[in-house]
Scaffold this motif. Structure first.
Motif, PDB file in Angstrom:
ATOM      1  N   SER A  79       0.832  -1.187   0.000  1.00 42.80           N
ATOM      2  CA  SER A  79       0.000   0.000   0.000  1.00 42.80           C
ATOM      3  C   SER A  79       0.880   1.256   0.000  1.00 42.80           C
ATOM      4  O   SER A  79       0.616   2.238  -0.701  1.00 42.80           O
ATOM      5  CB  SER A  79      -0.903  -0.057   1.224  1.00 42.80           C
ATOM      6  OG  SER A  79      -1.520   1.146   1.435  1.00 42.80           O
ATOM      7  N   GLN A  80       1.958   1.184   0.773  1.00 47.59           N
ATOM      8  CA  GLN A  80       2.941   2.264   0.820  1.00 47.59           C
ATOM      9  C   GLN A  80       3.585   2.449  -0.558  1.00 47.59           C
ATOM     10  O   GLN A  80       3.765   3.569  -1.024  1.00 47.59           O
ATOM     11  CB  GLN A  80       4.008   1.851   1.832  1.00 47.59           C
ATOM     12  CG  GLN A  80       4.820   2.966   2.390  1.00 47.59           C
ATOM     13  CD  GLN A  80       3.996   3.838   3.297  1.00 47.59           C
ATOM     14  OE1 GLN A  80       3.197   3.335   4.066  1.00 47.59           O
ATOM     15  NE2 GLN A  80       4.166   5.127   3.176  1.00 47.59           N
ATOM     16  N   ARG A  82       2.348   1.842  -3.438  1.00 50.05           N
ATOM     17  CA  ARG A  82       1.420   2.483  -4.359  1.00 50.05           C
ATOM     18  C   ARG A  82       1.371   3.990  -4.113  1.00 50.05           C
ATOM     19  O   ARG A  82       1.345   4.778  -5.053  1.00 50.05           O
ATOM     20  CB  ARG A  82       0.031   1.878  -4.212  1.00 50.05           C
ATOM     21  CG  ARG A  82      -0.895   2.304  -5.322  1.00 50.05           C
ATOM     22  CD  ARG A  82      -2.237   1.628  -5.209  1.00 50.05           C
ATOM     23  NE  ARG A  82      -3.072   1.992  -6.344  1.00 50.05           N
ATOM     24  CZ  ARG A  82      -3.714   3.146  -6.443  1.00 50.05           C
ATOM     25  NH1 ARG A  82      -3.629   4.025  -5.492  1.00 50.05           N
ATOM     26  NH2 ARG A  82      -4.447   3.404  -7.512  1.00 50.05           N
ATOM     27  N   SER A  83       1.374   4.377  -2.839  1.00 51.31           N
ATOM     28  CA  SER A  83       1.384   5.805  -2.520  1.00 51.31           C
ATOM     29  C   SER A  83       2.623   6.489  -3.089  1.00 51.31           C
ATOM     30  O   SER A  83       2.536   7.572  -3.659  1.00 51.31           O
ATOM     31  CB  SER A  83       1.369   6.017  -1.012  1.00 51.31           C
ATOM     32  OG  SER A  83       0.147   5.627  -0.479  1.00 51.31           O
ATOM     33  N   PHE A  84       3.775   5.842  -2.916  1.00 55.74           N
ATOM     34  CA  PHE A  84       5.008   6.440  -3.419  1.00 55.74           C
ATOM     35  C   PHE A  84       4.998   6.503  -4.940  1.00 55.74           C
ATOM     36  O   PHE A  84       5.513   7.456  -5.525  1.00 55.74           O
ATOM     37  CB  PHE A  84       6.222   5.665  -2.930  1.00 55.74           C
ATOM     38  CG  PHE A  84       6.519   5.908  -1.474  1.00 55.74           C
ATOM     39  CD1 PHE A  84       6.440   7.185  -0.948  1.00 55.74           C
ATOM     40  CD2 PHE A  84       6.858   4.873  -0.628  1.00 55.74           C
ATOM     41  CE1 PHE A  84       6.703   7.425   0.392  1.00 55.74           C
ATOM     42  CE2 PHE A  84       7.125   5.097   0.711  1.00 55.74           C
ATOM     43  CZ  PHE A  84       7.046   6.371   1.223  1.00 55.74           C
ATOM     44  N   ALA A 108       1.329  -3.969  -7.204  1.00 57.38           N
ATOM     45  CA  ALA A 108       0.440  -2.961  -6.623  1.00 57.38           C
ATOM     46  C   ALA A 108       0.539  -1.639  -7.362  1.00 57.38           C
ATOM     47  O   ALA A 108      -0.412  -0.864  -7.396  1.00 57.38           O
ATOM     48  CB  ALA A 108       0.776  -2.754  -5.151  1.00 57.38           C
TER      49      ALA A 108
END
Lengths: 383, 323
Positions: A79-80, A82-84, A108
């Motif tokens: 999830s991290q 994807r944010s980055f 992801a």
């Protein structure tokens, strides 16, 4: 929309002044797992990228334009990651991205790069990343399938037809298991035992006993972390007199240190980096691998490993594509870089010789691996 | 005290609808400050955590039951919706409510026998359930894609592919408002009062005519449904899910959010979810220490403000905004 903005910015920059525009940095991004459970891959990857971007800039950049690297640590969290990825694309506005230390973090983020049309060079293993081919996604390390095929070929030449598998229940172990099941059918190898362990298990003798009782002629393991060392030790404790094949992920000095004498005689499909100094001079990867090894070890004071090699290949492939774009007089846009990465031809990297095509975004075959055996506490290439 | 209540009622902060209006206003105005889709993505994650927390808060904050398996329900909603649409071609708009209903029934079936027992049996059962869900998602690779995760194609509506994160922000925001409205209504209804009664004393509540196991099972199922719907929105918006999102640590994160925000305060749950979800995303350097930080937050909250941040601050300002 994005492309329009970039084109506009580029156009303004070109109009402003010729020489100044030539000095404009090229912004590339990275998201890697330099901490967390797969830091053994992500950490050398991150160090390699930073080291080489520095060196390239000191040597005058890419065709006179400096490189700017924006790198994030996703700690192995999808999830991290994807944010980055969104951050790199939307906020940092990079033209190309290297990353995804693991298959999970890569998968992801793929929708982000496909939607926003930014090229990605992944450093993760699984074949699902490039099969089916995705327009904007490439990868450098050979796949688990390649490793399995190479291992099975070696077994067959040594008269092994029945094997027992013992794999981790994590992503790496399970992906390797799937590929082994498929490849075994194709190559006529019989899997007589199919055992699993949790990555936190501290003893695998129960599973190994079942493999022995199934009359396997060899043991195949796909695992990361401490588990393969434990398996090697358990094999010796049970006096199992059959060869143990491990996966490329453990091919490092750390494994030898952790396993000690129990590592003797273990077979592993490895990239050229690990046995570079013992390869014949005719091997094309020898020079590249030795150069990288010396540079990395001088700067970092630690042994070079598999992950770093993959990152080196990714970065050099990307730089090759950027250079060709500039040579052709085109603007350095994500689109142009993507097209040039796809045209990569006979690029000699550490993990093999790459030839990309619209149908193949990996560009390696099973010759990318060399089967190494542990002798006297060191890796030696076989045959 | 009395004047304080009148005052807050006068500026309509105390009234449920007034607070709902403020929440809506924040959700509408907030995107104006978002420079790019990265912030929308963080906001969607906050919103989804908040939806789970609103439900979990009803269960833990009001009824006093601990669930250590809500990430499991979230993952069931996510995987269920994704697999229904990938494998059977069911449209996401239909798959999501179908799965939510199934998850609700499942939660109810599990809760009924367990909740007849007193003490922390629910916590143990949900812990077990969460772990089982996580193992199944990891191991049944042919179905779930295993630890490498499951990629989900963008939802289609006729010719349109709904893949812009901005679009999903508005959907999640709208659903969050609905969830808060439902939760606040429940709290201020006889059912909500019976939940609070059984929290204080199950015997007293039963004596007063509350069907304790039924009330507990219903609120448990309701919170599971909210988690399941949040999971469905997660796969629509992010188009990728891994079993890590079903893990035990995720369940603990959800619990930490409501404890930090203030047990028994719906808006506290929102604040807890917002802070603990957004911080690791926005302060990238903090991400590595996320689980350590969550542990510290939990300990510090218990020691320094056992009622959570929103009720504590509300008291400081002399108003009871939190309830």
């Amino acid at each position: 929309m994005r492309n329009v903005i970039i084109a506009a910015v580029a156009a303004v920059a070109t109009c402003a002044s010729g020489p100044a525009a030539a000095q404009q940095p090229i912004k590339i991004g990275a998201f890697l797992s330099s901490t967390g459970p797969i830091s053994f891959l992500g950490d050398p990857e991150m160090k390699t990228l930073k080291l080489y971007v520095d060196r390239i800039n000191k040597a005058g950049g890419v065709k006179g334009r400096p490189l700017e690297l924006v790198a994030y640590d996703d700690a192995g969290d999808t999830s991290q990651a994807r944010s980055f990825a969104l951050r790199l694309v939307n906020q940092d506005k990079v033209v190309a991205i290297i990353g995804g230390s693991s298959t999970g973090t890569t998968m992801a983020t793929i929708p982000v790069f496909e939607d926003n049309e930014i090229p990605l060079i992944s450093l993760a293993g699984a074949i699902t990343i490039v099969e089916p081919v995705k327009k904007w996604v490439f990868k450098t390390p050979a796949t688990d399938r390649t490793a399995v095929l190479r291992g099975f070929e070696h077994m067959k030449t040594n008269g092994i037809a029945k094997i027992g598998m013992l794999n981790g229940s994590d992503g790496y172990g399970q992906s390797g298991r799937e590929q082994a099941l498929k490849a075994a059918k194709e190559l006529g190898i019989e899997i007589v035992a199919d055992e699993v362990y949790a990555p936190t298990d501290s003893d695998m003798t129960a599973q190994l006993t079942r493999i022995r009782n199934a009359n396997a002629q060899a043991i195949l393991n796909f695992g990361i972390g401490a588990s393969p060392s434990i398996i090697a030790r358990n094999v010796k404790q049970l006096s199992l007199n059959i060869p143990l094949y491990l996966s490329p992920a453990i091919a490092s000095k750390t494994f030898l240190d952790n396993t000690g004498a129990a590592a003797e005689g273990v077979f592993v499909p490895v990239a050229s980096l690990l046995v570079a100094d013992k390869l014949p001079d005719s091997a094309p990867q020898k020079k590249v691998a030795l150069d990288y090894k010396r540079t990395y070890e001088e700067a970092q004071k630690e042994p070079a490993s598999y992950g770093g090699g993959a990152a080196y290949d990714g970065l050099m492939m990307l730089i090759g594509a950027i250079e060709r774009t500039i040579d052709k007089g085109g603007k350095v846009t994500p689109e142009a870089i993507r097209d040039e990465i796809e045209k990569t031809k006979e690029f000699v990297g550490i993990n093999g010789i790459f030839t990309m095509s619209p149908k193949d975004h990996l560009g390696l075959d099973s010759s990318a691996f060399i089967i190494a055996v542990v002798k006297n506490g060191d890796w030696h290439p076989t045959n | 005290m009395a004047t304080g209540t009148t005052l807050s009622a006068a500026i309509s902060l105390g009234a449920p609808l007034g607070r709902l209006a403020i929440l809506s206003a924040i959700l509408i105005v907030l995107p104006l400050s978002f420079p790019n889709p990265f912030f929308f993505d963080v906001a969607v994650k906050v919103g989804l955590s908040a939806i789970v927390c609103v439900g979990l808060n009803l269960l833990s904050g009001y009824a006093g039951q601990i669930s250590l398996g809500h990430a499991g329900f979230f993952a069931l909603g996510a995987y269920g919706t994704a697999l229904l649409s990938i494998k059977l071609g069911v449209h996401g708009l239909i798959a999501a409510p179908v799965i939510a209903t199934v998850v609700g029934l499942l939660a109810h079936v599990i809760a009924r026998p367990i909740l007849k027992l007193k003490g922390h049996y629910l916590a143990m059962a949900t812990l077990g359930l969460g772990i089982i869900i996580s193992i199944v998602l990891n191991r049944e690779i042919w179905l779930t894609g295993g630890p490498d995760g499951l990629s989900v194609p963008a939802m289609r509506l006729g010719e349109f592919k709904l893949r812009a994160i901005e679009f999903w922000y508005w959907i999640v925001a709208a659903f969050l408002i609905v969830a808060v409205w439902l939760a606040e209504n429940l709290v201020n209804s006889p059912a909500g009062r019976s939940l609070r009664a059984l929290h204080s004393s199950e015997i007293a509540a039963a004596t007063a005519g509350v069907d304790v196991p039924r009330a507990k099972a219903l609120v448990f199922a309701f919170s599971a449904v909210l988690a399941s719907i949040a999971g469905a929105f997660f796969v629509f918006a992010e188009r990728f899910i891994t079993p890590a999102d079903a893990g035990f640590l995720r369940s603990v994160e959800f619990l930490t959010m409501i404890v930090f925000g203030g047990l028994g305060s719906t808006y506290g749950a929102l604040v807890g979810a917002a802070i603990l979800t957004a911080l690791p995303q926005l302060v990238a350097a903090f991400a590595e220490y996320k689980h350590v930080a969550i542990g510290i937050v939990l300990i510090a909250t218990m020691i320094f403000m056992p009622r959570g941040i929103v009720p504590t601050l509300a008291d400081l300002f002399g108003r009871r905004v939190g309830r």
